[in-house]
Structure formats: C-alpha cells, structure tokens
Motif scaffolding. Structure first.
Motif, PDB file in Angstrom:
ATOM      1  N   SER A 142       6.265  18.515   8.014  1.00  0.00           N
ATOM      2  CA  SER A 142       7.043  17.292   7.804  1.00  0.00           C
ATOM      3  C   SER A 142       6.300  16.376   6.830  1.00  0.00           C
ATOM      4  CB  SER A 142       7.256  16.570   9.141  1.00  0.00           C
ATOM      5  OG  SER A 142       5.996  16.093   9.632  1.00  0.00           O
ATOM      6  N   ILE A 143       6.954  15.238   6.484  1.00  0.00           N
ATOM      7  CA  ILE A 143       6.336  14.269   5.578  1.00  0.00           C
ATOM      8  C   ILE A 143       5.030  13.744   6.161  1.00  0.00           C
ATOM      9  CG2 ILE A 143       6.568  11.937   4.601  1.00  0.00           C
ATOM     10  CD1 ILE A 143       8.130  13.860   3.022  1.00  0.00           C
ATOM     11  N   ILE A 144       5.051  13.362   7.433  1.00  0.00           N
ATOM     12  CA  ILE A 144       3.852  12.819   8.084  1.00  0.00           C
ATOM     13  C   ILE A 144       2.753  13.874   8.134  1.00  0.00           C
ATOM     14  CG2 ILE A 144       2.909  11.852  10.229  1.00  0.00           C
ATOM     15  CD1 ILE A 144       4.711   9.959   8.675  1.00  0.00           C
ATOM     16  N   GLU A 145       3.119  15.123   8.434  1.00  0.00           N
ATOM     17  CA  GLU A 145       2.123  16.213   8.506  1.00  0.00           C
ATOM     18  C   GLU A 145       1.518  16.481   7.127  1.00  0.00           C
ATOM     19  OE1 GLU A 145       3.712  18.901  12.263  1.00  0.00           O
ATOM     20  OE2 GLU A 145       4.671  19.121  10.293  1.00  0.00           O
ATOM     21  N   ASN A 146       2.360  16.426   6.075  1.00  0.00           N
ATOM     22  CA  ASN A 146       1.852  16.597   4.709  1.00  0.00           C
ATOM     23  C   ASN A 146       0.893  15.473   4.346  1.00  0.00           C
ATOM     24  OD1 ASN A 146       2.882  18.882   2.813  1.00  0.00           O
ATOM     25  ND2 ASN A 146       4.676  18.369   4.080  1.00  0.00           N
ATOM     26  N   SER A 147       1.228  14.262   4.778  1.00  0.00           N
ATOM     27  CA  SER A 147       0.354  13.117   4.513  1.00  0.00           C
ATOM     28  C   SER A 147      -1.014  13.322   5.169  1.00  0.00           C
ATOM     29  CB  SER A 147       1.004  11.837   5.041  1.00  0.00           C
ATOM     30  OG  SER A 147       0.103  10.750   4.951  1.00  0.00           O
ATOM     31  N   ASN A 148      -0.971  13.757   6.437  1.00  0.00           N
ATOM     32  CA  ASN A 148      -2.241  14.003   7.143  1.00  0.00           C
ATOM     33  C   ASN A 148      -3.068  15.100   6.477  1.00  0.00           C
ATOM     34  OD1 ASN A 148      -1.769  12.034   9.064  1.00  0.00           O
ATOM     35  ND2 ASN A 148      -0.686  13.448  10.457  1.00  0.00           N
ATOM     36  N   ARG A 149      -2.384  16.117   5.936  1.00  0.00           N
ATOM     37  CA  ARG A 149      -3.109  17.210   5.244  1.00  0.00           C
ATOM     38  C   ARG A 149      -3.819  16.679   3.992  1.00  0.00           C
ATOM     39  NH1 ARG A 149      -2.097  22.490   6.061  1.00  0.00           N
ATOM     40  NH2 ARG A 149      -1.973  22.938   3.815  1.00  0.00           N
ATOM     41  N   TYR A 150      -3.176  15.764   3.276  1.00  0.00           N
ATOM     42  CA  TYR A 150      -3.814  15.179   2.089  1.00  0.00           C
ATOM     43  C   TYR A 150      -5.012  14.313   2.478  1.00  0.00           C
ATOM     44  CZ  TYR A 150      -0.509  16.797  -1.430  1.00  0.00           C
ATOM     45  OH  TYR A 150       0.217  17.579  -2.297  1.00  0.00           O
ATOM     46  N   PHE A 151      -4.892  13.587   3.600  1.00  0.00           N
ATOM     47  CA  PHE A 151      -6.038  12.784   4.054  1.00  0.00           C
ATOM     48  C   PHE A 151      -7.221  13.678   4.447  1.00  0.00           C
ATOM     49  CE2 PHE A 151      -2.953   9.214   5.019  1.00  0.00           C
ATOM     50  CZ  PHE A 151      -3.464   8.385   4.031  1.00  0.00           C
ATOM     51  N   LYS A 152      -6.911  14.846   5.059  1.00  0.00           N
ATOM     52  CA  LYS A 152      -7.973  15.785   5.438  1.00  0.00           C
ATOM     53  C   LYS A 152      -8.653  16.359   4.189  1.00  0.00           C
ATOM     54  CE  LYS A 152      -6.283  17.280   9.961  1.00  0.00           C
ATOM     55  NZ  LYS A 152      -5.724  18.421  10.750  1.00  0.00           N
ATOM     56  N   LYS A 153      -7.829  16.684   3.169  1.00  0.00           N
ATOM     57  CA  LYS A 153      -8.386  17.173   1.903  1.00  0.00           C
ATOM     58  C   LYS A 153      -9.285  16.131   1.267  1.00  0.00           C
ATOM     59  CE  LYS A 153      -5.213  20.639   0.021  1.00  0.00           C
ATOM     60  NZ  LYS A 153      -4.359  20.963  -1.132  1.00  0.00           N
ATOM     61  N   TYR A 154      -8.853  14.879   1.377  1.00  0.00           N
ATOM     62  CA  TYR A 154      -9.650  13.774   0.823  1.00  0.00           C
ATOM     63  C   TYR A 154     -11.019  13.706   1.509  1.00  0.00           C
ATOM     64  CZ  TYR A 154     -11.308   8.946   0.404  1.00  0.00           C
ATOM     65  OH  TYR A 154     -12.093   7.838   0.217  1.00  0.00           O
ATOM     66  N   GLN A 155     -11.046  13.744   2.836  1.00  0.00           N
ATOM     67  CA  GLN A 155     -12.302  13.666   3.579  1.00  0.00           C
ATOM     68  C   GLN A 155     -13.198  14.876   3.289  1.00  0.00           C
ATOM     69  OE1 GLN A 155     -13.542  11.212   5.182  1.00  0.00           O
ATOM     70  NE2 GLN A 155     -11.741   9.880   5.150  1.00  0.00           N
ATOM     71  N   LYS A 156     -12.573  16.068   3.243  1.00  0.00           N
ATOM     72  CA  LYS A 156     -13.336  17.289   2.976  1.00  0.00           C
ATOM     73  C   LYS A 156     -13.956  17.252   1.579  1.00  0.00           C
ATOM     74  CE  LYS A 156     -12.922  22.328   2.912  1.00  0.00           C
ATOM     75  NZ  LYS A 156     -12.014  23.488   3.050  1.00  0.00           N
ATOM     76  N   SER A 157     -13.183  16.812   0.585  1.00  0.00           N
ATOM     77  CA  SER A 157     -13.682  16.733  -0.786  1.00  0.00           C
ATOM     78  C   SER A 157     -14.801  15.711  -0.909  1.00  0.00           C
ATOM     79  CB  SER A 157     -12.541  16.368  -1.744  1.00  0.00           C
ATOM     80  OG  SER A 157     -11.551  17.360  -1.731  1.00  0.00           O
ATOM     81  N   LYS A 158     -14.635  14.594  -0.194  1.00  0.00           N
ATOM     82  CA  LYS A 158     -15.648  13.538  -0.230  1.00  0.00           C
ATOM     83  C   LYS A 158     -16.978  14.046   0.332  1.00  0.00           C
ATOM     84  CE  LYS A 158     -16.180   8.659   1.067  1.00  0.00           C
ATOM     85  NZ  LYS A 158     -15.573   7.536   1.806  1.00  0.00           N
ATOM     86  N   THR A 159     -16.876  14.839   1.426  1.00  0.00           N
ATOM     87  CA  THR A 159     -18.093  15.380   2.048  1.00  0.00           C
ATOM     88  C   THR A 159     -18.721  16.474   1.180  1.00  0.00           C
ATOM     89  OG1 THR A 159     -17.154  14.936   4.232  1.00  0.00           O
ATOM     90  CG2 THR A 159     -19.022  16.451   4.144  1.00  0.00           C
ATOM     91  N   SER A 160     -17.854  17.338   0.635  1.00  0.00           N
ATOM     92  CA  SER A 160     -18.368  18.497  -0.113  1.00  0.00           C
ATOM     93  C   SER A 160     -19.058  18.089  -1.417  1.00  0.00           C
ATOM     94  CB  SER A 160     -17.234  19.473  -0.419  1.00  0.00           C
ATOM     95  OG  SER A 160     -16.282  18.883  -1.284  1.00  0.00           O
ATOM     96  N   LEU A 161     -18.603  16.984  -2.037  1.00  0.00           N
ATOM     97  CA  LEU A 161     -19.240  16.539  -3.271  1.00  0.00           C
ATOM     98  C   LEU A 161     -20.725  16.259  -3.089  1.00  0.00           C
ATOM     99  CD1 LEU A 161     -16.747  14.168  -5.149  1.00  0.00           C
ATOM    100  CD2 LEU A 161     -17.856  16.228  -6.024  1.00  0.00           C
ATOM    101  N   LEU A 162     -21.079  15.841  -1.855  1.00  0.00           N
ATOM    102  CA  LEU A 162     -22.487  15.529  -1.580  1.00  0.00           C
ATOM    103  C   LEU A 162     -23.354  16.787  -1.589  1.00  0.00           C
ATOM    104  CD1 LEU A 162     -21.928  13.011   1.370  1.00  0.00           C
ATOM    105  CD2 LEU A 162     -22.386  12.456  -1.036  1.00  0.00           C
ATOM    106  N   HIS A 163     -22.729  17.965  -1.318  1.00  0.00           N
ATOM    107  CA  HIS A 163     -23.492  19.205  -1.169  1.00  0.00           C
ATOM    108  C   HIS A 163     -23.330  20.178  -2.342  1.00  0.00           C
ATOM    109  CE1 HIS A 163     -24.406  18.035   2.950  1.00  0.00           C
ATOM    110  NE2 HIS A 163     -23.116  17.804   3.141  1.00  0.00           N
ATOM    111  N   ILE A 164     -22.257  20.034  -3.116  1.00  0.00           N
ATOM    112  CA  ILE A 164     -21.989  21.018  -4.172  1.00  0.00           C
ATOM    113  C   ILE A 164     -23.101  21.030  -5.221  1.00  0.00           C
ATOM    114  CG2 ILE A 164     -20.487  21.532  -6.131  1.00  0.00           C
ATOM    115  CD1 ILE A 164     -18.104  20.885  -4.366  1.00  0.00           C
TER     116      ILE A 164
END
Length: 551
Positions: free
Chosen positions: A350-372
C-alpha cells in the motif's frame, strides 16, 4: 620441441670436459630430477638431468637446487651403482634425444665393471635407465612392460634403442640432402620433420624463409652456435642453438647456460605449485575477489548517496491520496521544489507500506555510508597485500614459498590439513659477501623482510628499498661509514629483487634502520621511513650473479 636431437647433438659436445671425470655425488632435486657432481680436470661440474614430463632436459648447471632430507630409493640406487665410476664416453643415438654415458669402475668386490647410463630426454616419455655392459637393464625410473616404440623397460630385460625410419641428417652432405628432398618432394616444415630424425619446427620452419630450402637446411645444421631465447612464430618464448630469423631476446655463451636460465625459474615455479597446492591461483583469486568487492561497494555507495531522495519519497507518500488500485508509480506534489514528481511504487504494498520502505532504505543508506569507505579501504589494502605476495611467490624457491604459505596460514586465509604444531624456524636470508668482508642481506618475502628489518638489523645499519613499489628489504650489515661500492651494490640488489627488475634507472630509497616504522593498521611488511636518500640505478643481473653468496 626446442630440445630436439640436433640441439642435443650440439649440447653433448659441451660435455667433453666431463670425459675421464669421476662421479663423486648423486643429488636428488625432484621426483625425477638428479644432479651428478663430476670431478674432472681438478674441477667439479654439476650435470642436471631432468626426466619430468614438462621440463625434461640435460645440461651443466651452476644453479643451486634444494635436495630432500630423505632421498627416494632410486637416488640411493644410483649412489650405490654409479658413485665413484668414471665417465669413459658420451654419445648420442642417431641424432635422437637419447644420450648414453659409458661408465667404468669397480664394484664392492673390486671387479672392473662397465655400465651405461641412458638418458632418454623425450618429454612425457623421458626416462633414465642404468644397464650393464651387455645393455641388460639393471633399473629404470619408469618401468614399462611394452612401452613406447614397443620396447620393454624392466629390470633384466635387454635395452633396445628406439627403431625409426627417419634419416640422420648429420650423416649427409649438402648435395645428398638436396637429392633426398627432391626425391621425397619435401615441400613444408612438417615433411622435413617426418623425414629426418631430431628435427623440430625451430629448425625446419626457418628454411622455408629462403629460396633454396635443402641448401639452407644443410647450412643451418652446421652453422655456429648462437644460443638465445626469442619469440617464436607461435608468439611464445622459445630457445634454440641459433636465432635464425627470430628477434633475439637474450643471448648466452653456451647451450648449457641457455638451458640453465630458461628452465630454472619454470622448474622452481612448477615445484612450488605442487608443494603449495597452487598458492598462486589462491592469491589471484583473492585479488579478483577484492576487486569485485570494491566494484560492488562503489555501487552501494552510489545507491547510498540517494538517501535524501529516499527520505523525500517517504514523506511525500504520506501526503499522497490512498489509492484503491495498485500502481507502479504515482505523481505527487513535491513541496520542497514546488513541482510534481513521479515516485516509484511496489505494487505488492500500500501507499503507507511503500512510504515505510523508503524510510527504511533511508536509514540503511545513512548507516552504510559510515562503513562503505572503511570497507573499500580494507579491500584496497588486501589487494596491495596480495599483489606483494604474488610478486614474492613468482620469484620464490620452495623454502620461500613454504614461508609464504605459512604466513597465509597464520593470517587465517588458508588452513593446514593437519593439526600438528609446526616448529617455527628462523628465516634463512639470502646474504651476499663483498670482497671487503661486508655482508648484505636480502629479504625475499614478508616473513624474511620483517625478520631482517625489525629483528636482525641494528639501528645504525643502512636499509634499502625501491621507491613506490614492491620489493625486497635489503640491509648492509655495517654501522660505520659506507663505501660507494657498498651503497651501489645494495641499491642494485634492492632494484633487482623487486617488481622493477626489468626497468632502467630505478629509484631506490635508503635510510638507517632506526628511521623505519611500522604502519598502524597495516601488516608488518608495510613500513614508512624518514631521512631517506635516493639513488637511481640500472639493475645489473650479471654483476649480481658474480657476487659471493654466504653459505
């Protein structure tokens, strides 16, 4: 093959110095490799005999080969039967790749005996056979009931030379060779090989670059030796007693010297590969694995850099209408830029579920940049490390290769098959002795380099290494004022034992041991240094070969 019968017929002329000489020692240098030390004319000569499938050959050698602590039974057999015997004569059979030594001496009962040491240098059919004066086989490396050419190679069988319908070209005059070629209508290199014994493509191929093939064939058979290596017509490194029409890579004084250099490194590398379970393949695999890892990390970094885009998509979807039907994308108003944008959707959510998936991608990318970036640096260090090991392994003898293998075991890269504790041995360094008594040591791998630089060398001794490249650590064991000869010799060694050995004007840094520090976070083989001077030098192989090696 390059080691054909014509080449061998020229080579055995170099063995004339061995006639009347006494076999004083038989050394095993491999499963099918032996070195005979022959004392002749008040001098010791080492005769290398290899009967391996890939590197079969026979020649005089000045190289040092490792002998096993426990020689095989055939080596002990040779010692019993031919040590102390004299070389009466050396012959080649019918311009074929067969040399037989006539040996004379006394057995344990003091009875005079004549024996024949027969060396068949025929690639995968190579063999060494010892026969008595009646050519009855005493023993052979390789037994065969009905072998090549339908011969029996077994103890007590009568040795028979291979039968052939080919002609010995050395037995004919120029006119006779011309007549044979005309009668048989020889029109290409392979037909010459099939007609004449001991002839390879290295001899038959060049004669078709001139008009009078048969006349050129005779001239090439009797031309003076000019031993050399070259790139053959197949584009591979090759050797022969004369370059003919090929561009010379390296020239040598004798055929033995040519074979000694050509086969030494290849032979050592083959034995290293066997003993270390093909360590080079493992190292190349590690290099390629880390290169692929860096590519993937850069792609992840590129994806991670879109983190703001993921956050904005998540926020905008929260303000989007709740769609009843599922779509692959939706047009929403971007209140950050005051324009409409298209946001990709996953139709399974759904729209809300897609929104949550983008927020999760945002958090994951933010964390991974520190280690890449950290992971990229680690992978780059691994490539640098394995590049050094690759260079060291390609130049290593068996003992040095085993040290590299032990280093990888300690680093948990590979695991030993047995769990027996291994006693650590002090690295054996290559050490040269100058005429004035000064010693110069060379580390050939990481274990040796670390031992030499961080444990053996004293603070005021001078340390040498090529600038900006992989190579050996070289130390002059002299804390006093150095002579120009000492400095230039050490620089020469540092340049020669490095990845820049084939270059000219190689930059070599040198400084005192006390100015060398380990690099935090890197392996001990990598160091940093200060107060260095730089010398530019051309690696001189001939000069290094003339230096005395401390035993």
């Amino acid at each position: 093959m390059s080691f054909d019968g014509i080449f061998l017929s020229r080579l055995i002329k170099e063995f004339n110095i061995l006639k009347t000489g006494r076999i004083s020692k038989v050394i095993e240098s491999g499963d099918t490799d032996f070195i005979l030390t022959i004392r002749a004319n008040r001098q010791n000569y080492n005769l290398m005999m290899s009967f391996s499938s890939d590197f079969s050959r026979i020649h005089l050698t000045n190289k040092e080969y490792n002998a096993p602590a426990n020689p095989k039974s055939f080596t002990m057999f040779l010692r019993k039967h031919i040590e102390g015997y004299f070389v009466e004569d050396i012959n080649i059979y019918h311009s074929d790749r067969i040399v037989y030594f006539t040996l004379t001496g006394y057995n344990e009962m003091q009875d005079f005996k004549r024996k024949y040491l027969i060396c068949e240098v025929m690639g995968r059919y190579s063999n060494m056979i010892l026969a008595d004066q009646d050519f009855k086989i005493i023993e052979a490396i390789k037994h065969d009931g009905v072998g090549e050419y339908n011969r029996t190679i077994l103890p007590n069988a009568i040795y028979e030379f291979p039968e052939t319908n080919k002609l010995n070209p050395l037995n004919y005059t120029c006119d006779e060779l011309i007549n044979i070629a005309e009668e048989r209508r020889l029109s290409n290199p392979k037909e010459y090989m099939n007609a004449f014994n001991g002839v390879s493509l290295n001899l038959s191929y060049p004669i078709f670059n001139v008009e009078m093939h048969s006349k050129a064939f005779y001239e090439y058979l009797h031309i003076d030796n000019k031993p050399c290596t070259f790139i053959n017509f197949k584009g591979k490194l090759d050797f022969y007693y004369h370059p003919f029409n090929n561009e010379v890579i390296d020239s040598y004084n004798t055929l033995s010297e040519l074979l000694d250099e050509f086969y030494y490194k290849a032979d050592i590398q083959a034995k290293v590969k066997l003993k270390t379970n093909d360590l080079l393949t493992f190292i190349n695999r590690q290099i390629n694995k880390n290169k692929k890892k860096i590519e993937k990390l850069h792609q992840d970094k590129e994806d991670a850099n879109r983190l703001d885009e993921y956050r904005i998509y998540g926020e905008l979807l929260l303000s989007a209408p709740n769609l009843k039907e599922k779509k692959k994308e939706i047009k929403v108003f971007n209140y950050y830029d005051n324009e409409n944008i298209i946001v990709p959707l996953d139709i399974k959510y759904s729209i809300i579920e897609n929104s949550n998936r983008y927020f999760k991608k945002y958090q994951k990318s933010k964390t991974s940049l520190l280690h890449i970036d950290e992971q990229i640096k680690i992978a780059e260090n691994e490539i640098e490390y394995f590049d050094v090991l690759k260079y060291q392994l390609e130049a290593a003898n068996i003992n040095e290769a085993m040290e590299i293998q032990e280093e990888l075991i300690e680093g948990k890269y590979i695991f030993k098959k047995d769990n027996k504790p291994r006693k650590k041995q002090k690295p054996k360094l290559l050490t040269y002795s100058l005429d004035n008594g000064t010693l110069i040591s060379v580390g050939k791998n990481n274990i040796q380099n670390e031992y030499l630089t961080h444990k053996l060398a004293k603070g005021n001794e001078m340390w040498f290494h090529i600038k900006d490249g992989a190579g050996s650590h070289v130390v002059i064991h002299n804390e006093g004022e150095l002579t120009e000869e000492e400095i230039r010799t050490a620089a020469n060694l540092a340049a020669y034992y490095s990845t820049m050995s084939e270059s000219s004007s190689v930059a070599v840094d040198y400084t005192k041991i006390r100015n060398i520090k380990k690099i935090p976070g890197k392996r001990n083989c990598f160091v940093t240094y200060t107060h260095q001077k730089t010398i530019y030098i051309d690696p001189d192989k001939d000069y290094i070969n003339e230096l005395k090696v401390k035993k």
